[in-house]
Design a protein around this motif. Structure first.
Motif, PDB file in Angstrom:
ATOM      1  N   MET A  11       0.885  -1.218   0.013  1.00 22.38           N
ATOM      2  CA  MET A  11       0.150  -0.087  -0.049  1.00 22.38           C
ATOM      3  C   MET A  11       0.728   1.317   0.093  1.00 22.38           C
ATOM      4  N   TRP A  12       0.547   2.386  -0.819  1.00 21.83           N
ATOM      5  CA  TRP A  12       1.340   3.271  -0.959  1.00 21.83           C
ATOM      6  C   TRP A  12       1.100   4.307   0.216  1.00 21.83           C
ATOM      7  N   PHE A  13      -0.111   4.428   0.771  1.00 23.43           N
ATOM      8  CA  PHE A  13      -0.424   5.465   1.636  1.00 23.43           C
ATOM      9  C   PHE A  13      -1.330   4.942   2.843  1.00 23.43           C
ATOM     10  N   ASP A  14      -1.371   5.325   4.034  1.00 22.50           N
ATOM     11  CA  ASP A  14      -1.978   4.998   5.166  1.00 22.50           C
ATOM     12  C   ASP A  14      -3.327   5.500   5.104  1.00 22.50           C
ATOM     13  N   ILE A  15      -4.530   4.499   5.439  1.00 20.36           N
ATOM     14  CA  ILE A  15      -5.634   4.870   5.894  1.00 20.36           C
ATOM     15  C   ILE A  15      -6.035   4.728   7.358  1.00 20.36           C
ATOM     16  N   ASP A  16      -6.592   5.607   7.835  1.00 24.30           N
ATOM     17  CA  ASP A  16      -6.827   5.701   9.331  1.00 24.30           C
ATOM     18  C   ASP A  16      -8.283   5.595   9.452  1.00 24.30           C
ATOM     19  N   ILE A  17      -8.761   4.354   9.914  1.00 27.38           N
ATOM     20  CA  ILE A  17     -10.310   4.128  10.131  1.00 27.38           C
ATOM     21  C   ILE A  17     -10.994   4.881  11.199  1.00 27.38           C
ATOM     22  N   ARG A  18     -10.194   5.428  12.253  1.00 20.72           N
ATOM     23  CA  ARG A  18     -10.638   6.217  13.254  1.00 20.72           C
ATOM     24  C   ARG A  18     -10.737   7.685  13.061  1.00 20.72           C
ATOM     25  N   SER A  19     -10.202   8.082  11.815  1.00 22.27           N
ATOM     26  CA  SER A  19     -10.292   9.354  11.207  1.00 22.27           C
ATOM     27  C   SER A  19     -11.695  10.011  11.183  1.00 22.27           C
ATOM     28  N   ILE A  54      -8.476   8.256   0.614  1.00 23.85           N
ATOM     29  CA  ILE A  54      -8.074   7.535  -0.569  1.00 23.85           C
ATOM     30  C   ILE A  54      -7.699   8.759  -1.638  1.00 23.85           C
ATOM     31  N   LYS A  55      -8.315   9.416  -1.800  1.00 24.14           N
ATOM     32  CA  LYS A  55      -8.299  10.761  -2.849  1.00 24.14           C
ATOM     33  C   LYS A  55      -7.246  11.549  -2.612  1.00 24.14           C
ATOM     34  N   ARG A  56      -6.866  11.713  -1.079  1.00 21.38           N
ATOM     35  CA  ARG A  56      -5.635  12.746  -0.709  1.00 21.38           C
ATOM     36  C   ARG A  56      -4.499  11.731  -0.766  1.00 21.38           C
ATOM     37  N   GLY A  57      -4.562  10.449  -0.506  1.00 23.60           N
ATOM     38  CA  GLY A  57      -3.293   9.518  -0.826  1.00 23.60           C
ATOM     39  C   GLY A  57      -2.807   9.590  -2.326  1.00 23.60           C
ATOM     40  N   VAL A  58      -3.817   9.233  -3.094  1.00 22.29           N
ATOM     41  CA  VAL A  58      -3.553   9.510  -4.609  1.00 22.29           C
ATOM     42  C   VAL A  58      -2.911  10.887  -4.890  1.00 22.29           C
ATOM     43  N   ARG A  59      -3.481  11.924  -4.446  1.00 21.01           N
ATOM     44  CA  ARG A  59      -2.951  13.135  -4.915  1.00 21.01           C
ATOM     45  C   ARG A  59      -1.622  13.182  -4.363  1.00 21.01           C
ATOM     46  N   MET A  72      -7.709  -2.354  -4.314  1.00 21.76           N
ATOM     47  CA  MET A  72      -7.549  -1.579  -3.587  1.00 21.76           C
ATOM     48  C   MET A  72      -8.166  -1.654  -2.409  1.00 21.76           C
ATOM     49  N   ALA A  73      -9.559  -2.183  -2.545  1.00 25.27           N
ATOM     50  CA  ALA A  73     -10.447  -2.390  -1.315  1.00 25.27           C
ATOM     51  C   ALA A  73      -9.972  -3.486  -0.726  1.00 25.27           C
ATOM     52  N   SER A  74      -9.258  -4.625  -1.275  1.00 31.25           N
ATOM     53  CA  SER A  74      -8.672  -5.755  -0.518  1.00 31.25           C
ATOM     54  C   SER A  74      -7.514  -5.200   0.252  1.00 31.25           C
ATOM     55  N   GLN A  75      -6.677  -4.313  -0.277  1.00 32.15           N
ATOM     56  CA  GLN A  75      -5.249  -3.731   0.477  1.00 32.15           C
ATOM     57  C   GLN A  75      -5.721  -3.170   1.378  1.00 32.15           C
ATOM     58  N   ILE A  76      -6.627  -2.285   1.507  1.00 34.65           N
ATOM     59  CA  ILE A  76      -7.083  -1.221   2.653  1.00 34.65           C
ATOM     60  C   ILE A  76      -8.158  -1.897   3.455  1.00 34.65           C
ATOM     61  N   ARG A  77      -8.858  -3.118   3.276  1.00 41.01           N
ATOM     62  CA  ARG A  77      -9.907  -3.666   3.908  1.00 41.01           C
ATOM     63  C   ARG A  77     -11.261  -2.750   3.868  1.00 41.01           C
ATOM     64  N   VAL A  78     -11.608  -2.265   2.946  1.00 39.20           N
ATOM     65  CA  VAL A  78     -12.868  -1.591   2.772  1.00 39.20           C
ATOM     66  C   VAL A  78     -13.646  -2.078   1.660  1.00 39.20           C
ATOM     67  N   THR A 104     -16.376   2.005  -1.721  1.00 38.94           N
ATOM     68  CA  THR A 104     -15.718   3.185  -1.170  1.00 38.94           C
ATOM     69  C   THR A 104     -14.611   3.831  -2.011  1.00 38.94           C
ATOM     70  N   VAL A 105     -13.861   2.613  -2.479  1.00 35.75           N
ATOM     71  CA  VAL A 105     -12.786   2.785  -3.410  1.00 35.75           C
ATOM     72  C   VAL A 105     -13.224   3.404  -4.710  1.00 35.75           C
ATOM     73  N   ALA A 106     -14.653   2.848  -5.156  1.00 36.47           N
ATOM     74  CA  ALA A 106     -15.109   3.137  -6.433  1.00 36.47           C
ATOM     75  C   ALA A 106     -15.593   4.687  -6.187  1.00 36.47           C
ATOM     76  N   ARG A 107     -16.025   5.043  -5.267  1.00 35.49           N
ATOM     77  CA  ARG A 107     -16.335   6.477  -5.089  1.00 35.49           C
ATOM     78  C   ARG A 107     -15.175   7.513  -5.279  1.00 35.49           C
ATOM     79  N   ALA A 108     -14.056   7.079  -4.481  1.00 37.69           N
ATOM     80  CA  ALA A 108     -12.885   7.909  -4.525  1.00 37.69           C
ATOM     81  C   ALA A 108     -12.324   7.916  -6.274  1.00 37.69           C
ATOM     82  N   TYR A 109     -12.433   6.699  -6.642  1.00 38.87           N
ATOM     83  CA  TYR A 109     -12.051   6.786  -8.019  1.00 38.87           C
ATOM     84  C   TYR A 109     -12.994   7.672  -9.012  1.00 38.87           C
TER      85      TYR A 109
END
Length: 124
Positions: free
Chosen positions: A1-9, A17-22, A42-48, A52-57
């Motif tokens: 994974m290139w960037f971190d996702i914080d599920i508590r954020s 995801i959008k911020r991470g790609v940017r 992507m969904a599998s990598q970040i377990r969502v 959710t990923v489709a919306r970000a994309y």
């Protein structure tokens, strides 16, 4: 994974995801023509949920940062300068109201810059 996702954020995961790609584009780890992981990957990598990923994309595509290509997936179509300009436009919009309140409260630009500089140093 290139960037971190914080599920508590408080920031929704699709926004993270959008911020991470940017950020990856700004750091030039992603360049024009690079392919993003598939929605399911992507969904599998970040377990969502894949939705959710489709919306970000989808939102990144509407912003002109990525583009769906038949048989290839999602491809980066914006370069670093375009993404940086977009980030600054968004930042300007986000800061407008708080800065207006500070100015109306009599806070000087110098004091505001001192606070910004202090925070900048704390996060580095």
């Amino acid at each position: 994974m290139w960037f971190d996702i914080d599920i508590r954020s408080p920031l929704p995961i699709y926004d993270q995801i959008k911020r991470g790609v940017r950020e990856e584009i700004l750091k030039e780890r992603l360049k024009e023509g690079d392919t993003l992981p598939s929605i399911r990957e992507m969904a599998s990598q970040i377990r969502v949920n894949p939705n959710t990923v489709a919306r970000a994309y989808r939102e990144l595509e509407m912003e002109g940062i990525i583009m769906a290509r038949q048989g290839l997936g999602y491809i980066v179509v914006s370069n670093r300068d375009q993404v940086r300009d977009s980030v600054f436009e968004n930042l300007s919009a986000e800061l407008r109201e708080p800065l207006l309140r500070m100015k109306k409260s009599g806070i000087s630009l110098e004091r505001l810059l001192e606070v910004i500089e202090k925070i900048w140093k704390e996060i580095n």
